[in-house]
Each structure stands twice: as C-alpha cells, then as structure tokens.
Design a protein around this motif. Structure first.
Motif, short mmCIF file in Angstrom:
data_model
loop_
_atom_site.label_atom_id
_atom_site.label_comp_id
_atom_site.label_asym_id
_atom_site.label_seq_id
_atom_site.Cartn_x
_atom_site.Cartn_y
_atom_site.Cartn_z
N THR A 111 56.87 -30.25 41.38
CA THR A 111 57.95 -29.96 40.72
C THR A 111 58.82 -31.08 39.95
N GLY A 112 58.04 -32.31 40.22
CA GLY A 112 58.68 -33.38 39.47
C GLY A 112 57.66 -34.49 39.43
N LEU A 113 57.59 -35.54 38.72
CA LEU A 113 56.69 -36.63 38.62
C LEU A 113 57.68 -37.88 38.60
N VAL A 114 56.97 -38.92 39.10
CA VAL A 114 57.93 -40.10 39.20
C VAL A 114 57.23 -41.20 38.51
N PRO A 115 58.07 -42.18 37.97
CA PRO A 115 57.49 -43.22 36.88
C PRO A 115 56.23 -43.78 37.45
N LEU A 116 55.34 -43.79 36.36
CA LEU A 116 54.13 -44.64 36.79
C LEU A 116 54.59 -46.22 37.07
N THR A 168 55.71 -53.25 36.95
CA THR A 168 56.24 -52.60 35.66
C THR A 168 56.41 -51.20 35.85
N GLU A 169 57.62 -50.54 35.54
CA GLU A 169 57.64 -49.15 35.81
C GLU A 169 57.88 -48.70 34.41
N ILE A 170 56.95 -47.59 34.09
CA ILE A 170 56.72 -47.09 32.79
C ILE A 170 57.91 -46.16 32.67
N PRO A 171 58.44 -45.97 31.67
CA PRO A 171 59.64 -44.91 31.41
C PRO A 171 59.07 -43.53 31.34
N MET A 172 59.53 -42.70 32.07
CA MET A 172 58.84 -41.34 32.02
C MET A 172 58.63 -40.59 30.66
N LYS A 221 57.85 -41.90 28.21
CA LYS A 221 56.59 -42.48 27.50
C LYS A 221 55.45 -42.14 27.98
N THR A 222 55.37 -41.29 29.15
CA THR A 222 54.15 -41.24 29.71
C THR A 222 54.21 -39.04 29.66
N TYR A 278 50.10 -47.04 39.64
CA TYR A 278 50.61 -45.94 40.89
C TYR A 278 51.07 -44.65 40.01
N PHE A 279 50.51 -43.68 40.85
CA PHE A 279 51.07 -42.19 40.34
C PHE A 279 51.63 -41.61 41.48
N GLY A 280 52.72 -40.96 41.17
CA GLY A 280 53.38 -40.01 42.38
C GLY A 280 54.12 -38.97 41.80
N CYS A 281 54.13 -38.05 42.64
CA CYS A 281 54.85 -36.57 42.25
C CYS A 281 55.56 -36.05 43.38
N ILE A 282 56.22 -35.08 43.21
CA ILE A 282 57.40 -34.36 44.24
C ILE A 282 56.43 -33.07 44.42
#
Length: 125
Positions: free
Chosen positions: A39-44, A50-54, A56-57, A104-108
């Motif tokens: 139900t959610g993704l977090v920034p790569l 370096t955190e990638i703006p969501m 832009k992903t 790094y890939f993350g999600c909720i």
C-alpha cells in the motif's frame, strides 16, 4: 508482527537486471515468493546514500498498462506483484556509472509494515 528477512526478499531481484536506459536506469523484480501487494513504496536508495525522489521512480502496472510513480502508490492504488510475474522498476535521471552499485527497495505491506532489501549488482561498461 511478522518480519520478512531481507535475505528472503532479496530473491525478488532478478540478477544482472540492473542497467542503464536512455532516460536513467532500471532493474527487474520477479515474484517467486507468493502473491502480495503493498500500500506504499519507500524511496529507492542508491549506494547507501542517495535517496531517489519517489516521483522519479516508476513502474508500469501489469493489468492497466498505466505508468505509476512510487508516490502514487496508496491503499486504493496498490503495488501488486503476482506470483511468477516480473515488473521493471525505472528511475528517471542520469545513467549510473559503470561498476558495482547497491540499491535498496522497500515497501509497506498491510499487516506487516515496512519491509525491504538491498542488492548489489554491476552496471556494464
């Protein structure tokens, strides 16, 4: 609350799929663990810093064919990864320099919370 270890989640990453594109870079996930959704993704994160703006992903929804940015994933607009299906994650921006990178890939996930994993792969020269 159950926790899914990163070493298990890392199996989602398709080895050697990290590559540059004309507008940035991408990698592929393949679900061999079991159908689920987020139900959610977090920034790569790239190279642990370096955190990638969501915004832009993005990925293309397998059912609708729509392009969905990470910040558009919600309870009503979920990120689904069906069993034995692949999805390409794309990043708009500068291509990666050749060599080894950590992503790094993350999600909720409902009932679990935030889960994630990192992988290391080479971008060919």
């Amino acid at each position: 609350m159950p926790l899914v270890p990163a070493f298990i989640l890392r199996r989602l990453y398709v080895k050697s799929s990290l590559h540059n594109t004309t507008g940035g870079w991408s990698f592929t996930l393949r679900n061999s663990l079991g159908s689920g959704y987020a139900t959610g993704l977090v920034p790569l994160k790239l190279d642990e810093a370096t955190e990638i703006p969501m915004a832009k992903t993005w990925f293309i929804d397998g059912e609708s064919g729509d392009t969905i940015t990470f910040d558009q994933v919600t309870d009503q607009n979920t990120f689904g990864l069906k069993m034995n299906k692949e999805i390409e994650i794309n990043v708009d921006g500068k291509p990666l320099p050749p060599g080894e990178h950590i992503v790094y890939f993350g999600c909720i996930v409902p009932g679990i919370g935030q889960i994630g994993f990192d992988f290391t792969d080479m971008v060919p020269s």
